[in-house]
Scaffold this motif. Structure first.
Motif, PDB file in Angstrom:
ATOM      1  N   ALA A 232       0.854  -1.178   0.000  1.00  0.00           N
ATOM      2  CA  ALA A 232       0.000   0.000   0.000  1.00  0.00           C
ATOM      3  C   ALA A 232       0.886   1.223   0.000  1.00  0.00           C
ATOM      4  O   ALA A 232       1.578   1.499   0.990  1.00  0.00           O
ATOM      5  N   ILE A 233       0.910   1.967  -1.087  1.00  0.00           N
ATOM      6  CA  ILE A 233       1.758   3.152  -1.234  1.00  0.00           C
ATOM      7  C   ILE A 233       0.844   4.366  -1.296  1.00  0.00           C
ATOM      8  O   ILE A 233       0.028   4.478  -2.218  1.00  0.00           O
ATOM      9  N   PRO A 234       0.870   5.266  -0.308  1.00  0.00           N
ATOM     10  CA  PRO A 234       0.010   6.448  -0.330  1.00  0.00           C
ATOM     11  C   PRO A 234       0.399   7.397  -1.447  1.00  0.00           C
ATOM     12  O   PRO A 234       1.564   7.510  -1.814  1.00  0.00           O
ATOM     13  N   GLY A 235      -0.610   8.131  -1.942  1.00  0.00           N
ATOM     14  CA  GLY A 235      -0.344   9.042  -3.051  1.00  0.00           C
ATOM     15  C   GLY A 235      -0.009  10.441  -2.610  1.00  0.00           C
ATOM     16  O   GLY A 235       0.542  11.215  -3.396  1.00  0.00           O
ATOM     17  N   ASP A 236      -0.365  10.822  -1.359  1.00  0.00           N
ATOM     18  CA  ASP A 236      -0.048  12.158  -0.874  1.00  0.00           C
ATOM     19  C   ASP A 236       0.271  12.080   0.613  1.00  0.00           C
ATOM     20  O   ASP A 236       0.211  11.000   1.228  1.00  0.00           O
ATOM     21  N   LEU A 237       0.565  13.248   1.204  1.00  0.00           N
ATOM     22  CA  LEU A 237       0.964  13.309   2.608  1.00  0.00           C
ATOM     23  C   LEU A 237      -0.188  12.928   3.538  1.00  0.00           C
ATOM     24  O   LEU A 237      -0.001  12.201   4.513  1.00  0.00           O
ATOM     25  N   SER A 238      -1.401  13.394   3.239  1.00  0.00           N
ATOM     26  CA  SER A 238      -2.559  13.092   4.096  1.00  0.00           C
ATOM     27  C   SER A 238      -2.842  11.593   4.099  1.00  0.00           C
ATOM     28  O   SER A 238      -3.116  10.988   5.152  1.00  0.00           O
ATOM     29  N   SER A 239      -2.762  10.982   2.922  1.00  0.00           N
ATOM     30  CA  SER A 239      -2.992   9.541   2.835  1.00  0.00           C
ATOM     31  C   SER A 239      -1.926   8.779   3.599  1.00  0.00           C
ATOM     32  O   SER A 239      -2.223   7.768   4.265  1.00  0.00           O
ATOM     33  N   LYS A 240      -0.706   9.278   3.534  1.00  0.00           N
ATOM     34  CA  LYS A 240       0.372   8.618   4.261  1.00  0.00           C
ATOM     35  C   LYS A 240       0.126   8.689   5.770  1.00  0.00           C
ATOM     36  O   LYS A 240       0.297   7.704   6.494  1.00  0.00           O
ATOM     37  N   GLN A 241      -0.288   9.896   6.254  1.00  0.00           N
ATOM     38  CA  GLN A 241      -0.578  10.047   7.675  1.00  0.00           C
ATOM     39  C   GLN A 241      -1.745   9.137   8.110  1.00  0.00           C
ATOM     40  O   GLN A 241      -1.681   8.510   9.176  1.00  0.00           O
ATOM     41  N   MET A 242      -2.792   9.074   7.294  1.00  0.00           N
ATOM     42  CA  MET A 242      -3.938   8.234   7.626  1.00  0.00           C
ATOM     43  C   MET A 242      -3.543   6.758   7.655  1.00  0.00           C
ATOM     44  O   MET A 242      -3.993   6.001   8.523  1.00  0.00           O
ATOM     45  N   GLN A 244      -0.544   5.550   8.372  1.00  0.00           N
ATOM     46  CA  GLN A 244       0.245   5.322   9.572  1.00  0.00           C
ATOM     47  C   GLN A 244      -0.635   5.298  10.829  1.00  0.00           C
ATOM     48  O   GLN A 244      -0.466   4.451  11.705  1.00  0.00           O
ATOM     49  N   LEU A 245      -1.605   6.251  10.915  1.00  0.00           N
ATOM     50  CA  LEU A 245      -2.494   6.291  12.076  1.00  0.00           C
ATOM     51  C   LEU A 245      -3.391   5.055  12.146  1.00  0.00           C
ATOM     52  O   LEU A 245      -3.662   4.534  13.244  1.00  0.00           O
ATOM     53  N   SER A 246      -3.856   4.583  10.997  1.00  0.00           N
ATOM     54  CA  SER A 246      -4.696   3.373  10.981  1.00  0.00           C
ATOM     55  C   SER A 246      -3.908   2.164  11.461  1.00  0.00           C
ATOM     56  O   SER A 246      -4.430   1.333  12.216  1.00  0.00           O
ATOM     57  N   ALA A 247      -2.631   2.072  11.015  1.00  0.00           N
ATOM     58  CA  ALA A 247      -1.791   0.965  11.457  1.00  0.00           C
ATOM     59  C   ALA A 247      -1.537   1.054  12.965  1.00  0.00           C
ATOM     60  O   ALA A 247      -1.554   0.039  13.683  1.00  0.00           O
ATOM     61  N   LYS A 248      -1.320   2.291  13.463  1.00  0.00           N
ATOM     62  CA  LYS A 248      -1.091   2.492  14.883  1.00  0.00           C
ATOM     63  C   LYS A 248      -2.324   2.105  15.693  1.00  0.00           C
ATOM     64  O   LYS A 248      -2.233   1.454  16.736  1.00  0.00           O
ATOM     65  N   ASN A 249      -3.490   2.500  15.220  1.00  0.00           N
ATOM     66  CA  ASN A 249      -4.751   2.172  15.908  1.00  0.00           C
ATOM     67  C   ASN A 249      -4.955   0.662  15.972  1.00  0.00           C
ATOM     68  O   ASN A 249      -5.330   0.107  17.012  1.00  0.00           O
ATOM     69  N   ALA A 250      -4.663  -0.053  14.860  1.00  0.00           N
ATOM     70  CA  ALA A 250      -4.823  -1.502  14.847  1.00  0.00           C
ATOM     71  C   ALA A 250      -3.827  -2.174  15.779  1.00  0.00           C
ATOM     72  O   ALA A 250      -4.148  -3.131  16.492  1.00  0.00           O
ATOM     73  N   ALA A 251      -2.570  -1.640  15.807  1.00  0.00           N
ATOM     74  CA  ALA A 251      -1.550  -2.235  16.673  1.00  0.00           C
ATOM     75  C   ALA A 251      -1.914  -2.062  18.146  1.00  0.00           C
ATOM     76  O   ALA A 251      -1.762  -2.981  18.959  1.00  0.00           O
ATOM     77  N   ILE A 252      -2.432  -0.880  18.502  1.00  0.00           N
ATOM     78  CA  ILE A 252      -2.848  -0.647  19.891  1.00  0.00           C
ATOM     79  C   ILE A 252      -3.990  -1.585  20.263  1.00  0.00           C
ATOM     80  O   ILE A 252      -4.048  -2.121  21.381  1.00  0.00           O
ATOM     81  N   GLY A 253      -4.930  -1.808  19.325  1.00  0.00           N
ATOM     82  CA  GLY A 253      -6.033  -2.736  19.601  1.00  0.00           C
ATOM     83  C   GLY A 253      -5.526  -4.135  19.864  1.00  0.00           C
ATOM     84  O   GLY A 253      -6.025  -4.828  20.767  1.00  0.00           O
ATOM     85  N   ASP A 254      -4.508  -4.582  19.097  1.00  0.00           N
ATOM     86  CA  ASP A 254      -3.938  -5.910  19.329  1.00  0.00           C
ATOM     87  C   ASP A 254      -3.258  -5.975  20.693  1.00  0.00           C
ATOM     88  O   ASP A 254      -3.378  -6.987  21.415  1.00  0.00           O
ATOM     89  N   CYS A 255      -2.521  -4.897  21.055  1.00  0.00           N
ATOM     90  CA  CYS A 255      -1.849  -4.870  22.366  1.00  0.00           C
ATOM     91  C   CYS A 255      -2.860  -4.972  23.502  1.00  0.00           C
ATOM     92  O   CYS A 255      -2.654  -5.713  24.475  1.00  0.00           O
ATOM     93  N   LEU A 256      -3.957  -4.227  23.411  1.00  0.00           N
ATOM     94  CA  LEU A 256      -4.981  -4.287  24.453  1.00  0.00           C
ATOM     95  C   LEU A 256      -5.559  -5.694  24.564  1.00  0.00           C
ATOM     96  O   LEU A 256      -5.827  -6.182  25.667  1.00  0.00           O
ATOM     97  N   TYR A 257      -5.751  -6.368  23.443  1.00  0.00           N
ATOM     98  CA  TYR A 257      -6.299  -7.725  23.456  1.00  0.00           C
ATOM     99  C   TYR A 257      -5.370  -8.673  24.199  1.00  0.00           C
ATOM    100  O   TYR A 257      -5.803  -9.439  25.077  1.00  0.00           O
ATOM    101  N   TYR A 258      -4.077  -8.596  23.865  1.00  0.00           N
ATOM    102  CA  TYR A 258      -3.140  -9.538  24.480  1.00  0.00           C
ATOM    103  C   TYR A 258      -2.872  -9.197  25.951  1.00  0.00           C
ATOM    104  O   TYR A 258      -2.589 -10.084  26.762  1.00  0.00           O
ATOM    105  N   ILE A 259      -2.948  -7.901  26.325  1.00  0.00           N
ATOM    106  CA  ILE A 259      -2.813  -7.536  27.741  1.00  0.00           C
ATOM    107  C   ILE A 259      -3.972  -8.118  28.536  1.00  0.00           C
ATOM    108  O   ILE A 259      -3.785  -8.669  29.627  1.00  0.00           O
TER     109      ILE A 259
END
Length: 299
Positions: A232-242, A244-259
Motif C-alpha cells: 500500500a503506497i500512499p499518493g499524498d501526505l494526508s494519505s500517508k498520515q492516515m 500510519q495512524l490506521s496501522a497504529k490504531n490496529a496495533a494498539i487494539g492488538d496490544c490491548l487484546y493480548y494484555i
C-alpha cells in the motif's frame, strides 16, 4: 257384505255397504259408490301374499269410523195405504168378486221398472255430475299448477338472467384487468430484456477485468514476493498520515487484546494491567481523533 270372487286370493274380495231399515247411503262418499261398493287403497293394493281379510276389515273399520258411509233417514209421517174400490163411469163397484191380481202385479212391475229407470237415470246424472266436478277440479288444479310453474319459471329465469349478467360483468372486468396486466407484463419483459443486455455487458466487462487481474497476478508471482510495506503506497501526505495512524490504531487494539488475555491467564498483575491499558487507550484515542480530523480536511 263381503263376496269372495273365483280368483281369490289373487283377486281382492268385493265389499258392499247395505244400509238397514231407516238408514241410507251417504252421497259422494270418498270410499263408497252409489251402489254401495267399497273403494279404498287397501283393495287397490291387494296382494295375495301380503293382504288378509282380517287386515281389510280392520282398515275398513278405521276408515268408516272417521267417515261413516250411512246416515239415519229423517222421520216422516206414515200414511197407511187404503185400497180404493174400482168405480166405473156407469155404476158403482158393488161386485163381490176378487180384484184382478194380474193387473195389480203388472202395474207393480211397471212401477218398479219406472223407479229402477229413474234411479239409473239419477245415478247416471250423479255420475256425470261427479265426473264434471272431478274434471273441473282437475282443470282448476291444472290451471293452478300451470300458474305456479309459470311464476316459478319467471322467477328462475330472472335469477338466472341476473346470475348470467353478473358473470358476464365479472368476466368483462377480469378481461380488462388481464389486458392491463398483459401490458404491464409486456413492459416488464422489455425491461428485463434490457437488463439482460446490461448484465451481459457487465459480465463481459467483469470477465475482461478478471482476465487482466489474472495476468497481473501471474506477472507479480513471476517477480517474486513483494514486501508488506510496498503493498500500500500512499499518493499524498494526508494519505500517508492516515495509513500510519490506521496501522497504529490496529496495533494498539492488538496490544490491548493480548494484555487482557495475559491478565486472564495470570501472567501479569491487575495494577500493571490497568497502568498499561490507560497508556495504550490514551494513545489510541489521539490516533483516532487525528484520523477523524484528517478525514474532515479531505472532504
Amino acid at each position: 257384505e263381503i263376496f269372495i270372487p273365483p280368483g281369490y286370493p289373487i283377486r281382492p274380495p268385493l265389499c258392499f255397504v247395505r244400509p238397514i231399515e231407516g238408514m241410507a247411503l251417504k252421497e259422494n262418499h270418498r270410499n263408497v259408490g252409489p251402489d254401495g261398493m267399497v273403494y279404498m287403497p287397501f283393495l287397490n293394493q291387494w296382494g295375495p301374499h301380503t293382504s288378509t281379510l282380517r287386515e281389510m276389515i280392520v282398515v275398513m273399520g278405521l276408515i268408516f269410523g272417521e267417515d261413516p258411509p250411512v246416515f239415519k233417514k229423517p222421520l216422516t209421517a206414515h200414511v197407511p195405504y187404503v185400497s180404493q174400490p174400482h168405480i166405473t163411469s156407469h155404476t158403482p163397484y158393488v161386485t163381490a168378486q176378487p180384484p184382478n191380481y194380474d193387473e195389480i202385479q203388472a202395474r207393480e212391475i211397471e212401477n218398479e221398472k219406472r223407479e229402477r229407470e229413474e234411479a239409473e237415470a239419477l245415478a247416471r246424472v250423479l255420475a256425470e255430475s261427479e265426473r264434471a266436478a272431478e274434471l273441473e277440479d282437475e282443470i282448476r288444479t291444472t290451471s293452478e299448477i300451470r300458474d305456479t310453474l309459470s311464476k316459478k319459471l319467471v322467477i328462475s329465469l330472472k335469477n338466472f338472467n341476473g346470475e348470467v349478467r353478473g358473470k358476464i360483468s365479472s368476466s368483462l372486468k377480469e378481461h380488462a384487468t388481464l389486458d392491463g396486466r398483459k401490458k404491464i407484463i409486456s413492459e416488464e419483459i422489455k425491461n428485463l430484456k434490457d437488463k439482460v443486455e446490461i448484465f451481459n455487458t457487465q459480465i463481459r466487462h467483469v470477465d475482461d477485468q478478471t482476465e487482466k487481474i489474472t495476468d497481473f497476478i501471474e506477472k507479480q508471482e513471476l517477480k517474486g514476493e513483494t514486501p508488506v510495506d510496498n503493498l500500500a503506497i500512499p499518493g499524498d501526505l494526508s494519505s500517508k498520515q492516515m495509513l500510519q495512524l490506521s496501522a497504529k490504531n490496529a496495533a494498539i487494539g492488538d496490544c490491548l487484546y493480548y494484555i487482557d488475555k495475559a491478565l486472564m491467564n495470570g501472567h501479569i498483575e491487575l495494577v500493571v494491567h490497568l497502568k498499561e491499558v490507560r497508556k495504550l487507550a490514551k494513545k489510541q484515542f489521539f490516533a483516532r481523533a487525528h484520523l477523524v480530523k484528517i478525514a474532515k480536511m479531505q472532504v
